[in-house]
Design a protein around this motif. Sequence first.
Motif, PDB file in Angstrom:
ATOM      1  N   LEU A 264      47.283 -54.174 -40.860  1.00 10.72           N
ATOM      2  CA  LEU A 264      48.053 -53.159 -40.500  1.00 10.72           C
ATOM      3  C   LEU A 264      48.779 -53.293 -39.071  1.00 10.72           C
ATOM      4  O   LEU A 264      48.331 -54.250 -38.036  1.00 10.72           O
ATOM      5  N   THR A 265      50.044 -52.909 -39.226  1.00  8.10           N
ATOM      6  CA  THR A 265      50.633 -52.556 -37.785  1.00  8.10           C
ATOM      7  C   THR A 265      49.412 -51.317 -37.576  1.00  8.10           C
ATOM      8  O   THR A 265      49.366 -50.743 -37.974  1.00  8.10           O
ATOM      9  N   GLU A 270      47.639 -45.400 -37.150  1.00 11.84           N
ATOM     10  CA  GLU A 270      47.162 -44.609 -37.011  1.00 11.84           C
ATOM     11  C   GLU A 270      47.590 -44.002 -37.945  1.00 11.84           C
ATOM     12  O   GLU A 270      47.066 -42.819 -37.639  1.00 11.84           O
ATOM     13  N   ARG A 271      48.656 -44.134 -38.781  1.00 12.76           N
ATOM     14  CA  ARG A 271      48.031 -43.204 -40.041  1.00 12.76           C
ATOM     15  C   ARG A 271      47.584 -43.150 -40.846  1.00 12.76           C
ATOM     16  O   ARG A 271      46.544 -42.619 -41.490  1.00 12.76           O
ATOM     17  N   LEU A 272      46.494 -44.653 -40.778  1.00 16.23           N
ATOM     18  CA  LEU A 272      45.519 -44.853 -42.023  1.00 16.23           C
ATOM     19  C   LEU A 272      44.376 -42.999 -40.951  1.00 16.23           C
ATOM     20  O   LEU A 272      43.196 -42.630 -41.638  1.00 16.23           O
ATOM     21  N   ALA A 273      44.287 -42.945 -39.577  1.00 14.62           N
ATOM     22  CA  ALA A 273      43.176 -42.626 -38.249  1.00 14.62           C
ATOM     23  C   ALA A 273      43.600 -41.026 -39.090  1.00 14.62           C
ATOM     24  O   ALA A 273      42.651 -40.215 -39.448  1.00 14.62           O
ATOM     25  N   SER A 274      45.028 -40.648 -38.786  1.00 17.01           N
ATOM     26  CA  SER A 274      45.139 -39.583 -39.127  1.00 17.01           C
ATOM     27  C   SER A 274      44.875 -38.742 -40.908  1.00 17.01           C
ATOM     28  O   SER A 274      44.458 -38.051 -40.762  1.00 17.01           O
ATOM     29  N   GLU A 298      43.576 -48.992 -51.729  1.00 17.69           N
ATOM     30  CA  GLU A 298      44.228 -49.642 -51.969  1.00 17.69           C
ATOM     31  C   GLU A 298      45.340 -49.055 -52.840  1.00 17.69           C
ATOM     32  O   GLU A 298      46.168 -49.427 -53.568  1.00 17.69           O
ATOM     33  N   ALA A 299      45.448 -47.947 -52.272  1.00 18.97           N
ATOM     34  CA  ALA A 299      47.078 -46.816 -53.261  1.00 18.97           C
ATOM     35  C   ALA A 299      48.143 -47.664 -51.746  1.00 18.97           C
ATOM     36  O   ALA A 299      48.425 -47.644 -52.638  1.00 18.97           O
ATOM     37  N   ALA A 300      47.280 -47.924 -50.655  1.00 13.02           N
ATOM     38  CA  ALA A 300      48.924 -48.270 -50.043  1.00 13.02           C
ATOM     39  C   ALA A 300      49.070 -49.637 -49.935  1.00 13.02           C
ATOM     40  O   ALA A 300      50.034 -50.080 -49.968  1.00 13.02           O
ATOM     41  N   ILE A 301      48.220 -50.930 -50.657  1.00  7.30           N
ATOM     42  CA  ILE A 301      48.263 -52.313 -51.226  1.00  7.30           C
ATOM     43  C   ILE A 301      49.237 -51.749 -52.576  1.00  7.30           C
ATOM     44  O   ILE A 301      50.855 -52.559 -52.394  1.00  7.30           O
ATOM     45  N   ARG A 302      49.202 -50.852 -53.453  1.00  3.96           N
ATOM     46  CA  ARG A 302      50.009 -50.688 -54.171  1.00  3.96           C
ATOM     47  C   ARG A 302      51.407 -50.104 -53.449  1.00  3.96           C
ATOM     48  O   ARG A 302      52.407 -50.653 -54.768  1.00  3.96           O
ATOM     49  N   GLU A 325      54.271 -46.376 -43.734  1.00  3.81           N
ATOM     50  CA  GLU A 325      55.095 -45.964 -45.143  1.00  3.81           C
ATOM     51  C   GLU A 325      54.560 -46.544 -46.041  1.00  3.81           C
ATOM     52  O   GLU A 325      54.630 -45.432 -47.082  1.00  3.81           O
ATOM     53  N   ASP A 326      53.490 -47.195 -46.204  1.00  8.08           N
ATOM     54  CA  ASP A 326      52.926 -47.701 -47.126  1.00  8.08           C
ATOM     55  C   ASP A 326      51.165 -47.290 -46.946  1.00  8.08           C
ATOM     56  O   ASP A 326      50.639 -46.909 -47.948  1.00  8.08           O
ATOM     57  N   ILE A 327      50.582 -45.750 -46.495  1.00  8.88           N
ATOM     58  CA  ILE A 327      49.992 -45.349 -46.447  1.00  8.88           C
ATOM     59  C   ILE A 327      49.432 -44.113 -46.484  1.00  8.88           C
ATOM     60  O   ILE A 327      50.704 -43.355 -45.874  1.00  8.88           O
ATOM     61  N   PRO A 328      48.982 -43.596 -47.794  1.00  2.14           N
ATOM     62  CA  PRO A 328      49.335 -42.270 -47.972  1.00  2.14           C
ATOM     63  C   PRO A 328      48.415 -41.202 -46.922  1.00  2.14           C
ATOM     64  O   PRO A 328      47.459 -41.199 -46.787  1.00  2.14           O
ATOM     65  N   LEU A 329      48.394 -40.148 -47.600  1.00  6.37           N
ATOM     66  CA  LEU A 329      47.580 -38.991 -46.805  1.00  6.37           C
ATOM     67  C   LEU A 329      46.875 -38.695 -47.415  1.00  6.37           C
ATOM     68  O   LEU A 329      45.626 -38.350 -46.943  1.00  6.37           O
ATOM     69  N   ASP A 330      46.683 -39.197 -49.105  1.00  2.00           N
ATOM     70  CA  ASP A 330      45.302 -38.439 -49.671  1.00  2.00           C
ATOM     71  C   ASP A 330      44.512 -39.768 -50.585  1.00  2.00           C
ATOM     72  O   ASP A 330      45.466 -40.881 -50.900  1.00  2.00           O
TER      73      ASP A 330
END
Length: 334
Positions: A264-265, A270-274, A298-302, A325-330
């Motif tokens: 992760l960058t 930080e986005r994943l923590a959120s 897995e959603a982020a990798i897609r 932008e790859d990290i989803p909120l759900d």
Amino acid sequence: MALTSSHGSALIERVAEGRLSPAQALRWLSEAPGGQGSHSPAPPAATGTPASDEPSGGRDPEALAQVMAELESLVGLHRVKQAVRELRAYVEIRQRRAAVGLACEPLVLHMAFKGNPGTGKTTVARLVGRMLKALGVLPKGHTVEVERADLVGEFVGHTAQRTREQIRKAVGGVLFVDEAYSLARGGEKDFGREAVDALVKAMEDHRHELVVIVAGYHQEMELFLNLNPGLRSRIPFIIDFPDYTTEELLAIATEMLRVREYRLTPEARERLASALLYHRLAGWYPFGNARLVRNLLEAAIRRQAVRLQGAGAYSREDLMLLRTEDIPLDQAGA
């Protein structure tokens, strides 16, 4: 004066009854003065514990050290680790007492694991099986993982047959019943109760060669343990698995990505923590813990794959890097 026939008969009788191990009998015979032609003391008293509970000589210190190292390497779970260390100490001290002829209660190690999904219950169950094998308690130490569909049949008599088959596979190791509370669903006529009855019987009949671990959510497991009068009394070890903290979940995410050669960058972290905080504060029950982390990654990798394919040109570093932008909120990827 040689050993008397009455002493020899007493030894044979106690070994046959399982109240004295062959190793103890041989040790006494080799050390007894009567074996050298003098007066012999009375044979050792029965210990009150079956010989099958005593150290079998199957201890594997190297394997035990490996299992304990794997346990300690798990992220978080401090109270769970302490409970497993206490279990190890209990078994080892009991083995020592049996070895020197002290009275010991029968060794019963059935357990209940209570906690939300993704808190490491299955992982710890596997480690417990391997630990008990390394301690010489279980001959195989393997783990058979089942849920309601593996135990409950579709007609009368089918459930008992299915459950006994899974028990047969697990003898010598651990039978791990995940979401065990689901066996209590459906009311009085539900076949799940037949599976519970078969499990309770197996806990007693195979108590020296099988450890049953039932697992599930906290509240539901309390109801399950009250389903059968003999169930709670046969489960002396109840271990609570707490939810992971956000920092612990980020550490788990880092390890998951390392194995898959992603990272992760700082902004993506930080986005994943959120995202994790969003799920926790939303109050969705149950909180998914490490399972939630895996689904988000897995959603982020897609999403990364779609982004890179759209870019048309990418380096080796780009293939490894997950950006904000790859990290989803759900978990659905939104």
